[in-house]
Scaffold this motif. Structure first.
Motif, short mmCIF file in Angstrom:
data_model
loop_
_atom_site.label_atom_id
_atom_site.label_comp_id
_atom_site.label_asym_id
_atom_site.label_seq_id
_atom_site.Cartn_x
_atom_site.Cartn_y
_atom_site.Cartn_z
N ASN B 25 0.83 -1.22 0.00
CA ASN B 25 0.00 0.00 0.00
C ASN B 25 0.86 1.26 0.00
O ASN B 25 0.60 2.21 -0.74
CB ASN B 25 -0.91 0.01 1.24
CG ASN B 25 -2.23 -0.69 0.97
OD1 ASN B 25 -2.78 -0.58 -0.13
ND2 ASN B 25 -2.74 -1.41 1.95
N ILE B 28 2.60 1.73 -3.35
CA ILE B 28 1.68 2.14 -4.41
C ILE B 28 1.40 3.64 -4.30
O ILE B 28 1.47 4.36 -5.30
CB ILE B 28 0.36 1.34 -4.34
CG1 ILE B 28 0.59 -0.10 -4.82
CG2 ILE B 28 -0.73 2.01 -5.19
CD1 ILE B 28 -0.62 -1.01 -4.71
N SER B 29 1.14 4.11 -3.05
CA SER B 29 0.83 5.54 -2.96
C SER B 29 2.08 6.39 -3.20
O SER B 29 1.99 7.49 -3.75
CB SER B 29 0.14 5.88 -1.63
OG SER B 29 0.83 5.28 -0.57
N SER B 31 4.37 5.69 -5.31
CA SER B 31 4.75 5.64 -6.73
C SER B 31 4.12 6.78 -7.53
O SER B 31 4.68 7.21 -8.54
CB SER B 31 4.30 4.32 -7.34
OG SER B 31 2.91 4.34 -7.55
N SER B 33 1.78 6.58 -9.50
CA SER B 33 1.46 6.12 -10.85
C SER B 33 -0.02 6.35 -11.16
O SER B 33 -0.89 6.11 -10.33
CB SER B 33 1.78 4.64 -11.00
OG SER B 33 1.31 4.18 -12.25
N TRP B 37 -3.59 -0.70 -11.16
CA TRP B 37 -2.81 -1.70 -10.43
C TRP B 37 -3.54 -3.02 -10.42
O TRP B 37 -4.77 -3.06 -10.41
CB TRP B 37 -2.56 -1.25 -8.99
CG TRP B 37 -1.57 -0.13 -8.91
CD1 TRP B 37 -1.83 1.20 -9.06
CD2 TRP B 37 -0.17 -0.24 -8.69
NE1 TRP B 37 -0.67 1.92 -8.96
CE2 TRP B 37 0.37 1.07 -8.72
CE3 TRP B 37 0.70 -1.32 -8.47
CZ2 TRP B 37 1.72 1.32 -8.55
CZ3 TRP B 37 2.04 -1.08 -8.28
CH2 TRP B 37 2.55 0.23 -8.32
N VAL B 61 -7.85 1.22 -5.64
CA VAL B 61 -6.64 1.13 -6.46
C VAL B 61 -6.68 -0.10 -7.36
O VAL B 61 -6.41 -0.03 -8.56
CB VAL B 61 -5.39 1.09 -5.55
CG1 VAL B 61 -4.14 0.78 -6.38
CG2 VAL B 61 -5.22 2.41 -4.82
N ASN B 100 0.16 -1.74 -13.76
CA ASN B 100 1.19 -2.03 -12.77
C ASN B 100 0.81 -3.34 -12.08
O ASN B 100 -0.30 -3.47 -11.57
CB ASN B 100 1.23 -0.94 -11.70
CG ASN B 100 1.65 0.39 -12.28
OD1 ASN B 100 2.75 0.53 -12.80
ND2 ASN B 100 0.76 1.38 -12.18
#
Lengths: 323, 189
Positions: B25, B28-29, B31, B33, B37, B61, B100
Motif C-alpha cells: 500500500n 503504491i501511494s 509511486s 502512478s 494496479w 486502487v 502495474n
C-alpha cells in the motif's frame, strides 16, 4: 514443494485409442486441455512448453481439419513441425509403413502424428519406433483426439469440468457406426466416464454386435430422441463403403437425418454434435447445424486444446514407467 | 518428515500478510502512478496469498483486478522433474497492457519460477511495471532476481539445497504454517 492432489502420473508414451486409457487418464488429459484453452485466445498464441521438439504429421489419408489442428497445436507449444503425406512420398514407391517411420525417426523426431486407412496402423507404428505416436485416425478403429474433444465439449456445456462424471447422461451416436472410428473412440470414452451410449442407424451400419461393448442399439431415431441429452451425428462415409448399405441417400436422410422438425421431439436442451465435414441435407439440416443447440464449431476450437494436451503429456511422460 | 521446524503458525502468517499488504500500500501511494494496479498470484499457493493480500489493499486502487498465473508451460525444468507436471488454467480477466502488476509467490529461492512468470506475463501483454512480493525469501538464487516486498527474510541463514522451506495455506492445506525440513533422500525436488 508437494503437488496438490494425488500422486497420479500420466503413464502413456503414445495416444493410440481411448480403449487403452483409464477414466482417470481421460479426466487428467481433459483437465490439462482446460489449462491450454486460454493460449488460443491471447495476443501471443504460443507457450514454450515443447520448444526444440519436432512433431511430424504423417498422413496417408486426406484430412483438412485434423491435420491443421495438429499442426497449429504443435506450433502453439513452440514445437517444430514437418508435414508428410502418403501421396507423392516414398510410400507410393513401395516403402513399408515401418520403414517410412524408422527413416523419419532417424531424423531426430520426438512425436509422429499418424493417420492411415488401415485399422491398427498407429499401434503398428508405435511398436516400430522409439518416439511417441499419436493416432489421428486409423481405418475404422479409433480417432482418440476426436473422441476426447467431443467429451470435453460435453463436459463444458454441461458445466461438469470439475468432476467429468457423466453418470445419468445419455448420448446417442447416429449413422454409420460400423465404419466409424469416431464412434468407437466416443463409445469407449463415454462409457468410461459413466454415460449411457445409444447407437442409432440402419441394421447394416449399426449391427447389434455393438451391444457387447455395453451400448444400446436402436434402429429408430424418433424413439431415441426424447430420452437423450446429446446426439452425435456421424457423416456417411461413402469412401469406406464397399457395397450398398442402404437403398438411397434420400431415404437415409429421411429416416436418420436430423431435421428442424424432427429435433422438436427431443429435450429443448439437447446438444447436437458433428465431427465434420457435414453433408448438409443428409445427416444434418442447415437449420440444426447452425442452430443454438449445435456445438460443431466449439468442437473444432476444443480440438486444439485437447491435441495440445495430448502432445504435452505424451512428450513429458515421467521417467518411471508404469505401462 | 523428521526434524521439521515450524517457522510460523497461522497467527504469525496473518501478521506477515498484514505487513506485506502495508508495504505494498505504501509503495503504491508513493509511486504516484496514474496507471491501474493489479495483483497476480502464481499457482498453487501464490494465488491464495494474492487473494488474501488483495483484501487488504485499497479497493479503489486495484478494483478487483486479481489474477492467477499457471507457469507450468513456461518452466525450464520440464524434462528434469520426476513428478507429473500438472497444467492448470491461467485466469487474468483484465487487460495487462500498461497495468502495474504486483506478482505474488509463496517462496522465493532460485528465481526460476519468477523468470517463468515474467515471460508468461510478457506473452499476455505489456505491463507498465512488475513488482514482486513473496512470503518467504529463503536465498539460493540462480538468476538475477530479487523481491520488492518480503515477509520473512531467510537469506542470511544460508539454508543450502538440502533444506526445504514449505508454505502451507488453507484451503489447499489443512492449516496455515511455514515449515522447514531436510530434503528426503531420493527426492530431487
Amino acid at each position: 514443494m508437494t503437488q496438490a492432489g494425488s500422486d497420479y502420473a500420466w503413464p502413456h508414451r503414445d495416444l493410440l485409442g481411448l480403449e487403452d486409457l483409464s477414466a482417470q487418464d481421460i479426466r487428467f488429459l481433459l483437465t490439462t486441455a482446460h489449462g491450454f484453452e486460454d493460449v488460443s485466445t491471447r495476443s501471443i498464441k504460443k507457450v514454450p512448453a515443447l520448444r526444440g521438439r519436432v512433431v511430424v504429421n504423417l498422413f496417408f489419408e486426406d484430412s483438412t481439419r485434423t491435420r491443421s489442428s495438429f499442426t497449429l497445436a504443435a506450433s502453439r507449444l513452440s514445437a517444430d513441425t514437418l508435414e508428410l503425406t502418403g501421396k507423392g512420398s516414398s510410400v507410393s514407391k513401395g516403402e513399408t509403413l515401418t520403414d517410412t517411420a524408422r527413416n523419419i525417426e532417424a531424423m531426430g523426431v520426438d512425436l509422429i502424428v499418424c493417420r492411415h486407412s488401415h485399422s491398427g496402423a498407429a499401434k503398428h507404428l508405435a511398436h516400430a519406433v522409439n518416439c511417441s505416436v499419436i493416432n489421428a485416425g486409423d481405418g475404422q478403429h479409433e480417432h482418440p483426439t476426436q473422441g476426447l474433444l467431443d467429451i470435453y465439449t460435453l463436459c463444458k456445456r454441461w458445466d461438469l469440468m470439475d468432476t467429468m462424471d457423466l453418470t445419468g447422461k445419455s448420448v446417442a451416436i447416429v449413422g454409420d457406426i460400423a465404419h466409424s472410428r469416431v464412434a468407437r473412440s466416443n463409445i469407449h470414452g463415454l462409457l468410461k466416464l459413466g454415460a449411457k451410449v445409444i447407437l442409432v442407424g440402419p441394421p447394416t451400419l449399426c449391427p447389434r454386435t455393438f451391444e457387447s461393448l455395453g451400448c444400446e442399439v436402436s434402429h429408430n431415431l424418433d424413439d431415441v430422441l426424447p430420452r437423450i441429452d446429446a446426439i452425435n451425428m456421424l457423416r456417411i462415409q461413402f469412401e469406406r463403403m464397399t457395397s450398398q448399405f442402404f437403398p438411397s441417400v434420400r431415404e437415409y436422410a429421411k429416416i436418420f437425418g436430423l431435421t428442424g422438425k424432427r429435433i422438436t421431439k427431443a429435450k429443448p436442451e439437447l446438444l447436437v454434435m458433428h465431427p465434420g465435414p457435414i453433408n448438409r441435407g443428409v445427416e444434418l439440416d442447415a437449420a440444426v447445424a447452425d442452430g443454438p443447440q449445435s456445438t460443431i464449431l466449439e468442437q473444432v476450437t476444443h480440438g486444439l486444446a485437447v491435441r495440445m494436451a495430448g502432445m504435452f503429456l505424451c512428450l513429458n511422460r515421467q521417467s518411471n514407467p508404469t505401462s | 518428515m523428521s526434524h521439521m521446524t515450524t517457522l510460523a503458525d497461522s497467527s504469525k502468517i496473518a501478521s506477515l500478510v498484514d505487513d506485506l499488504a502495508g508495504q505494498i500500500n505504501e509503495a503504491i501511494s508513493a509511486s504516484g502512478s496514474s496507471h491501474p494496479w493489479a495483483i497476480v498470484g502464481i499457482r498453487s499457493r501464490g494465488d491464495l496469498l494474492a487473494s488474501r493480500l488483495a483484501e487488504k489493499i485499497d479497493p479503489a486502487v486495484i478494483e478487483k483486478r486479481l489474477g492467477v498465473l499457471d507457469i507450468t508451460l513456461y518452466r525450464d525444468d520440464l524434462s528434469e522433474i520426476n513428478h507429473q507436471p500438472v497444467v492448470r488454467t491461467t485466469e487474468i480477466p483484465f487487460d495487462i497492457d500498461n497495468t502495474n502488476i504486483v506478482l505474488v509467490d509463496d517462496v522465493l529461492m532460485t528465481g526460476r519460477s519468477i523468470r517463468a512468470a515474467l515471460q508468461s506475463l510478457m506473452d499476455l501483454g505489456r505491463p507498465r511495471r512488475i513488482w514482486l512480493a513473496v512470503l518467504v525469501d529463503r536465498g539460493g538464487r540462480e538468476l538475477p532476481i530479487s523481491a520488492d516486498f518480503v515477509g520473512v527474510d531467510l537469506k542470511d541463514e544460508k539454508l543450502g539445497d538440502e533444506m526445504i522451506v514449505d508454505v502451507h495455506l488453507m484451503p489447499l492445506d489443512d492449516q496455515d504454517c511455514i515449515t522447514t525440513h531436510p530434503k528426503q533422500k531420493g527426492s530431487t525436488k
